[in-house]
Design a protein around this motif. Structure first.
Motif, PDB file in Angstrom:
ATOM      1  N   LEU A   7       0.829  -1.205   0.000  1.00  0.00           N
ATOM      2  CA  LEU A   7       0.000   0.000   0.000  1.00  0.00           C
ATOM      3  C   LEU A   7       0.865   1.258   0.000  1.00  0.00           C
ATOM      4  O   LEU A   7       0.578   2.215  -0.718  1.00  0.00           O
ATOM      5  N   GLU A   8       1.944   1.246   0.747  1.00  0.00           N
ATOM      6  CA  GLU A   8       2.879   2.376   0.759  1.00  0.00           C
ATOM      7  C   GLU A   8       3.509   2.576  -0.624  1.00  0.00           C
ATOM      8  O   GLU A   8       3.623   3.700  -1.113  1.00  0.00           O
ATOM      9  N   ALA A   9       3.899   1.480  -1.271  1.00  0.00           N
ATOM     10  CA  ALA A   9       4.486   1.561  -2.611  1.00  0.00           C
ATOM     11  C   ALA A   9       3.459   2.075  -3.619  1.00  0.00           C
ATOM     12  O   ALA A   9       3.791   2.882  -4.501  1.00  0.00           O
ATOM     13  N   GLN A  65      -6.639  11.994  -9.495  1.00  0.00           N
ATOM     14  CA  GLN A  65      -7.288  11.820  -8.197  1.00  0.00           C
ATOM     15  C   GLN A  65      -7.544  10.342  -7.927  1.00  0.00           C
ATOM     16  O   GLN A  65      -8.311   9.703  -8.642  1.00  0.00           O
ATOM     17  N   VAL A  66      -6.890   9.798  -6.911  1.00  0.00           N
ATOM     18  CA  VAL A  66      -7.148   8.413  -6.501  1.00  0.00           C
ATOM     19  C   VAL A  66      -8.428   8.399  -5.680  1.00  0.00           C
ATOM     20  O   VAL A  66      -8.574   9.152  -4.722  1.00  0.00           O
ATOM     21  N   LYS A  67      -9.365   7.546  -6.072  1.00  0.00           N
ATOM     22  CA  LYS A  67     -10.631   7.398  -5.350  1.00  0.00           C
ATOM     23  C   LYS A  67     -10.502   6.364  -4.244  1.00  0.00           C
ATOM     24  O   LYS A  67     -10.959   6.571  -3.135  1.00  0.00           O
ATOM     25  N   ARG A  68      -9.899   5.203  -4.578  1.00  0.00           N
ATOM     26  CA  ARG A  68      -9.672   4.184  -3.553  1.00  0.00           C
ATOM     27  C   ARG A  68      -8.684   3.144  -4.054  1.00  0.00           C
ATOM     28  O   ARG A  68      -8.541   2.931  -5.268  1.00  0.00           O
ATOM     29  N   THR A  78      -6.774  -0.130  -8.023  1.00  0.00           N
ATOM     30  CA  THR A  78      -6.891   1.299  -7.762  1.00  0.00           C
ATOM     31  C   THR A  78      -7.920   1.886  -8.707  1.00  0.00           C
ATOM     32  O   THR A  78      -7.871   1.647  -9.917  1.00  0.00           O
ATOM     33  N   GLU A  79      -8.862   2.647  -8.143  1.00  0.00           N
ATOM     34  CA  GLU A  79      -9.810   3.424  -8.938  1.00  0.00           C
ATOM     35  C   GLU A  79      -9.367   4.875  -8.862  1.00  0.00           C
ATOM     36  O   GLU A  79      -9.116   5.392  -7.770  1.00  0.00           O
ATOM     37  N   TYR A  80      -9.279   5.529 -10.017  1.00  0.00           N
ATOM     38  CA  TYR A  80      -8.839   6.921 -10.020  1.00  0.00           C
ATOM     39  C   TYR A  80      -9.340   7.630 -11.272  1.00  0.00           C
ATOM     40  O   TYR A  80      -9.848   7.000 -12.195  1.00  0.00           O
ATOM     41  N   THR A  81      -9.207   8.941 -11.256  1.00  0.00           N
ATOM     42  CA  THR A  81      -9.542   9.734 -12.434  1.00  0.00           C
ATOM     43  C   THR A  81      -8.286  10.465 -12.892  1.00  0.00           C
ATOM     44  O   THR A  81      -7.440  10.845 -12.091  1.00  0.00           O
ATOM     45  N   ILE A  82      -8.197  10.623 -14.199  1.00  0.00           N
ATOM     46  CA  ILE A  82      -7.113  11.385 -14.818  1.00  0.00           C
ATOM     47  C   ILE A  82      -7.774  12.501 -15.624  1.00  0.00           C
ATOM     48  O   ILE A  82      -8.728  12.252 -16.361  1.00  0.00           O
ATOM     49  N   ASN A  83      -7.253  13.702 -15.491  1.00  0.00           N
ATOM     50  CA  ASN A  83      -7.758  14.825 -16.273  1.00  0.00           C
ATOM     51  C   ASN A  83      -6.826  15.038 -17.456  1.00  0.00           C
ATOM     52  O   ASN A  83      -5.675  15.424 -17.292  1.00  0.00           O
ATOM     53  N   TYR A  84      -7.335  14.739 -18.647  1.00  0.00           N
ATOM     54  CA  TYR A  84      -6.600  14.969 -19.889  1.00  0.00           C
ATOM     55  C   TYR A  84      -7.247  16.144 -20.611  1.00  0.00           C
ATOM     56  O   TYR A  84      -8.332  16.005 -21.167  1.00  0.00           O
ATOM     57  N   GLN A  85      -6.589  17.274 -20.569  1.00  0.00           N
ATOM     58  CA  GLN A  85      -7.039  18.468 -21.295  1.00  0.00           C
ATOM     59  C   GLN A  85      -8.519  18.776 -21.050  1.00  0.00           C
ATOM     60  O   GLN A  85      -9.300  18.974 -21.969  1.00  0.00           O
ATOM     61  N   GLY A  86      -8.892  18.782 -19.758  1.00  0.00           N
ATOM     62  CA  GLY A  86     -10.247  19.139 -19.372  1.00  0.00           C
ATOM     63  C   GLY A  86     -11.261  18.008 -19.403  1.00  0.00           C
ATOM     64  O   GLY A  86     -12.414  18.210 -19.045  1.00  0.00           O
ATOM     65  N   GLN A  87     -10.866  16.838 -19.815  1.00  0.00           N
ATOM     66  CA  GLN A  87     -11.755  15.678 -19.865  1.00  0.00           C
ATOM     67  C   GLN A  87     -11.322  14.663 -18.819  1.00  0.00           C
ATOM     68  O   GLN A  87     -10.145  14.286 -18.766  1.00  0.00           O
ATOM     69  N   LEU A  88     -12.265  14.201 -18.004  1.00  0.00           N
ATOM     70  CA  LEU A  88     -11.949  13.177 -17.015  1.00  0.00           C
ATOM     71  C   LEU A  88     -11.999  11.789 -17.644  1.00  0.00           C
ATOM     72  O   LEU A  88     -12.943  11.468 -18.373  1.00  0.00           O
ATOM     73  N   VAL A  92      -9.386   2.290 -13.937  1.00  0.00           N
ATOM     74  CA  VAL A  92      -9.186   1.202 -12.989  1.00  0.00           C
ATOM     75  C   VAL A  92      -7.873   0.527 -13.354  1.00  0.00           C
ATOM     76  O   VAL A  92      -7.632   0.184 -14.514  1.00  0.00           O
ATOM     77  N   SER A  93      -7.024   0.372 -12.352  1.00  0.00           N
ATOM     78  CA  SER A  93      -5.751  -0.311 -12.527  1.00  0.00           C
ATOM     79  C   SER A  93      -5.756  -1.564 -11.657  1.00  0.00           C
ATOM     80  O   SER A  93      -6.000  -1.490 -10.454  1.00  0.00           O
TER      81      SER A  93
END
Length: 127
Positions: A7-9, A65-68, A78-88, A92-93
């Motif tokens: 989790l730390e890594a 932004q990591v959600k969880r 990992t669930e997260y969002t990436i903002n690419y040029q104004g688009q979210l 999921v990784s």
């Protein structure tokens, strides 16, 4: 590797990704790691190719932004969002660890979409 160490890594990996530190971001991967992008049908072989691919992305992310993060043993999601040029991009990784390093990652990317009005009586809006 203990779960708290994984989790730390993972936290260090996602923080490095968010600030664009390509070297620290890729420390988590085994030299022979495989990364799959099922939606495009691509497989990236090896940490060096993965780092090169991400380092040459023409539309560098402007937000992250990591959600969880959830996981156990050698399998972490990992669930997260990436903002690419104004688009979210909702992302999921799925990472598989061996000897403390990621040996296989699968990433799924999805664009946001407008919720249909017809189902509004059964849902709540989330952010």
């Amino acid at each position: 590797m203990e779960e708290d160490q994984i989790l730390e890594a993972l936290n260090a990996h996602w923080q490095a990704s968010a600030v664009g530190d390509a070297n620290a971001e890729h420390d988590i991967y085994d030299d022979d790691a495989i990364c799959d992008y099922p939606q495009s049908g691509e497989r990236i072989l090896g940490r060096s190719n993965l780092q090169a691919l991400r380092s040459h992305h023409p539309g560098k992310p402007s937000g992250f932004q990591v959600k969880r993060i959830i996981g156990q043993g050698e399998l972490w999601i990992t669930e997260y969002t990436i903002n690419y040029q104004g688009q979210l991009a909702y992302t999921v990784s799925i990472m598989e660890f061996r000897n403390g390093k990621v040996v296989h990652e699968t990433q799924y990317f999805a664009d946001a979409f407008e919720a249909p009005v017809w189902r509004s009586q059964w849902v709540q809006q989330i952010t």
